[in-house]
Design a protein around this motif. Structure first.
Motif, PDB file in Angstrom:
ATOM      1  N   ALA A 146       0.817  -1.078  -0.091  1.00 26.91           N
ATOM      2  CA  ALA A 146      -0.019  -0.118   0.040  1.00 26.91           C
ATOM      3  C   ALA A 146       0.986   1.194   0.099  1.00 26.91           C
ATOM      4  N   LEU A 147       0.603   2.152  -0.804  1.00 31.75           N
ATOM      5  CA  LEU A 147       1.524   3.172  -1.059  1.00 31.75           C
ATOM      6  C   LEU A 147       0.572   4.565  -0.461  1.00 31.75           C
ATOM      7  N   PRO A 148       1.290   5.405   0.334  1.00 34.44           N
ATOM      8  CA  PRO A 148       0.676   6.442   0.898  1.00 34.44           C
ATOM      9  C   PRO A 148       0.065   7.350  -0.448  1.00 34.44           C
ATOM     10  N   PRO A 149      -0.931   8.348   0.191  1.00 36.91           N
ATOM     11  CA  PRO A 149      -1.492   9.351  -0.890  1.00 36.91           C
ATOM     12  C   PRO A 149      -0.333  10.038  -1.490  1.00 36.91           C
ATOM     13  N   GLY A 150      -0.500  10.309  -3.046  1.00 33.95           N
ATOM     14  CA  GLY A 150       0.778  11.084  -3.310  1.00 33.95           C
ATOM     15  C   GLY A 150       1.936  10.531  -4.047  1.00 33.95           C
ATOM     16  N   VAL A 151       1.816   9.011  -3.785  1.00 33.78           N
ATOM     17  CA  VAL A 151       2.908   8.223  -4.082  1.00 33.78           C
ATOM     18  C   VAL A 151       2.795   7.289  -5.016  1.00 33.78           C
ATOM     19  N   ARG A 152       3.349   7.206  -6.056  1.00 40.27           N
ATOM     20  CA  ARG A 152       2.928   6.237  -7.309  1.00 40.27           C
ATOM     21  C   ARG A 152       4.220   5.242  -7.498  1.00 40.27           C
ATOM     22  N   ALA A 153       4.048   4.112  -8.106  1.00 35.96           N
ATOM     23  CA  ALA A 153       5.018   3.210  -8.372  1.00 35.96           C
ATOM     24  C   ALA A 153       5.027   2.736  -9.877  1.00 35.96           C
ATOM     25  N   VAL A 154       6.099   3.009 -10.696  1.00 35.91           N
ATOM     26  CA  VAL A 154       6.293   2.385 -11.888  1.00 35.91           C
ATOM     27  C   VAL A 154       7.167   1.599 -12.143  1.00 35.91           C
ATOM     28  N   PRO A 155       7.336   0.776 -13.162  1.00 34.49           N
ATOM     29  CA  PRO A 155       8.292  -0.325 -13.316  1.00 34.49           C
ATOM     30  C   PRO A 155       9.534   0.446 -13.979  1.00 34.49           C
ATOM     31  N   TYR A 156       9.367   1.495 -14.875  1.00 34.75           N
ATOM     32  CA  TYR A 156      10.368   2.411 -15.526  1.00 34.75           C
ATOM     33  C   TYR A 156       9.809   3.473 -15.939  1.00 34.75           C
ATOM     34  N   ALA A 157      10.748   4.473 -16.163  1.00 34.43           N
ATOM     35  CA  ALA A 157      10.277   5.713 -16.968  1.00 34.43           C
ATOM     36  C   ALA A 157      11.517   6.281 -17.510  1.00 34.43           C
ATOM     37  N   PRO A 158      11.345   6.745 -18.604  1.00 38.50           N
ATOM     38  CA  PRO A 158      12.788   7.190 -19.180  1.00 38.50           C
ATOM     39  C   PRO A 158      13.219   8.306 -18.742  1.00 38.50           C
ATOM     40  N   TYR A 159      14.486   8.240 -17.951  1.00 39.25           N
ATOM     41  CA  TYR A 159      15.150   9.403 -17.175  1.00 39.25           C
ATOM     42  C   TYR A 159      14.817  10.654 -17.944  1.00 39.25           C
ATOM     43  N   GLY A 160      15.481  10.945 -19.251  1.00 39.61           N
ATOM     44  CA  GLY A 160      15.662  12.113 -20.053  1.00 39.61           C
ATOM     45  C   GLY A 160      14.518  12.616 -20.007  1.00 39.61           C
ATOM     46  N   ALA A 161      13.186  11.999 -20.070  1.00 42.81           N
ATOM     47  CA  ALA A 161      11.612  12.659 -20.074  1.00 42.81           C
ATOM     48  C   ALA A 161      11.290  12.930 -18.476  1.00 42.81           C
ATOM     49  N   LEU A 162      11.692  12.064 -17.695  1.00 44.85           N
ATOM     50  CA  LEU A 162      10.982  12.139 -16.393  1.00 44.85           C
ATOM     51  C   LEU A 162      11.828  13.272 -15.498  1.00 44.85           C
ATOM     52  N   LEU A 163      12.970  13.060 -15.559  1.00 47.57           N
ATOM     53  CA  LEU A 163      13.930  13.580 -14.375  1.00 47.57           C
ATOM     54  C   LEU A 163      13.742  15.285 -14.482  1.00 47.57           C
ATOM     55  N   PRO A 164      13.631  15.907 -15.719  1.00 49.08           N
ATOM     56  CA  PRO A 164      13.541  17.176 -15.834  1.00 49.08           C
ATOM     57  C   PRO A 164      12.407  17.838 -14.917  1.00 49.08           C
ATOM     58  N   ARG A 165      11.224  16.804 -14.598  1.00 50.13           N
ATOM     59  CA  ARG A 165      10.140  17.200 -13.963  1.00 50.13           C
ATOM     60  C   ARG A 165      10.035  16.553 -12.644  1.00 50.13           C
ATOM     61  N   ALA A 166      11.174  16.178 -12.273  1.00 48.91           N
ATOM     62  CA  ALA A 166      11.305  15.827 -10.710  1.00 48.91           C
ATOM     63  C   ALA A 166      12.068  16.714  -9.819  1.00 48.91           C
ATOM     64  N   ALA A 167      11.506  16.821  -8.591  1.00 49.62           N
ATOM     65  CA  ALA A 167      12.004  17.737  -7.603  1.00 49.62           C
ATOM     66  C   ALA A 167      13.557  17.441  -6.982  1.00 49.62           C
ATOM     67  N   ALA A 168      13.527  15.809  -7.044  1.00 57.57           N
ATOM     68  CA  ALA A 168      14.752  15.385  -6.668  1.00 57.57           C
ATOM     69  C   ALA A 168      14.804  13.750  -7.045  1.00 57.57           C
ATOM     70  N   PHE A 169      15.895  13.361  -7.108  1.00 59.77           N
ATOM     71  CA  PHE A 169      15.992  11.778  -7.729  1.00 59.77           C
ATOM     72  C   PHE A 169      16.937  11.124  -6.664  1.00 59.77           C
ATOM     73  N   VAL A 170      16.464  10.297  -6.066  1.00 56.80           N
ATOM     74  CA  VAL A 170      17.273   9.285  -5.052  1.00 56.80           C
ATOM     75  C   VAL A 170      17.706   8.116  -5.863  1.00 56.80           C
ATOM     76  N   HIS A 171      18.750   8.015  -5.967  1.00 55.60           N
ATOM     77  CA  HIS A 171      19.368   6.778  -6.755  1.00 55.60           C
ATOM     78  C   HIS A 171      20.575   6.035  -6.017  1.00 55.60           C
ATOM     79  N   HIS A 172      20.762   4.824  -6.536  1.00 59.68           N
ATOM     80  CA  HIS A 172      21.432   3.701  -5.873  1.00 59.68           C
ATOM     81  C   HIS A 172      22.966   4.142  -6.419  1.00 59.68           C
ATOM     82  N   GLY A 173      23.154   5.261  -7.438  1.00 59.60           N
ATOM     83  CA  GLY A 173      24.572   5.452  -7.414  1.00 59.60           C
ATOM     84  C   GLY A 173      25.292   4.649  -8.716  1.00 59.60           C
ATOM     85  N   GLY A 174      24.500   3.859  -9.480  1.00 57.50           N
ATOM     86  CA  GLY A 174      24.727   3.415 -10.649  1.00 57.50           C
ATOM     87  C   GLY A 174      25.371   3.977 -11.678  1.00 57.50           C
ATOM     88  N   ILE A 175      25.770   3.438 -12.856  1.00 53.31           N
ATOM     89  CA  ILE A 175      26.110   4.361 -13.971  1.00 53.31           C
ATOM     90  C   ILE A 175      25.382   4.271 -15.138  1.00 53.31           C
TER      91      ILE A 175
END
Length: 176
Positions: A146-175
């Motif tokens: 169960a996810l809290p209100p305002g939180v969604r999950a997706v298998p993947y979204a293209p970073y080039g299209a998504l990240l410019p619209r993100a407030a922040a990106f918490v990532h595992h640090g891969g390359i």
């Protein structure tokens, strides 16, 4: 570390090599046999014998030390995530992004399948902070049921299209 006596470092590497051979070289050789390939004595280091070696990172990220193989070629980070050249996000994700402030995006990487705690804590951080969040995971079993209100999950979204619209990106640090 740098102060480790040479004899202890050699012993450690010998023991690590034995462990690695048991857990990786043996399975690798079983797989190689199915392909009609000769076994390797050790799985560690055999890549150094390749005709070409590619480092998928730029020199500023990790300058290759002098003891790395001379035939190593650095390519820079791979950026072919489908987010370039006008690639669109799916309609459901577009609707989520348009419905409120930019979310914090969380990803433990596309090849991680044991990050359940990471996603639980991420969703809880969004709930407590009142921030919208987007959890990205190719393994639905590691996402909270169960996810809290305002939180969604997706298998993947293209970073080039998504990240410019993100407030922040918490990532595992891969390359990737």
């Amino acid at each position: 570390g740098p102060g480790t006596p040479a004899w202890l470092a050699r012993l450690w590497w010998w023991a690590a090599g034995r462990w690695y051979d048991r857990h990786f070289t043996a399975p690798l050789n079983r797989w190689r046999a199915t392909l009609g390939l000769a076994p390797r004595a050790h799985a560690v280091g055999w890549a150094d014998e390749a005709d070409a070696l590619i480092g998928a990172f730029p020199a500023w990220y990790a300058t290759p030390p002098a003891d790395w193989p001379a035939r190593l070629q650095l390519t820079g980070f791979f950026l072919a995530d489908g987010g370039e050249a006008g690639s669109a996000l799916d309609d459901e994700l577009e609707a989520f992004l348009a419905a409120g402030p930019a979310p914090v995006v969380f990803s433990a990487g596309t090849a991680t399948f044991s990050a359940r705690r990471f996603y639980e804590v991420s969703a809880e951080a969004c709930r407590r902070s009142g921030r919208r969040g987007l959890l990205m995971s190719t393994a639905p079993g590691q996402l909270p049921a169960a996810l809290p209100p305002g939180v969604r999950a997706v298998p993947y979204a293209p970073y080039g299209a998504l990240l410019p619209r993100a407030a922040a990106f918490v990532h595992h640090g891969g390359i990737g």
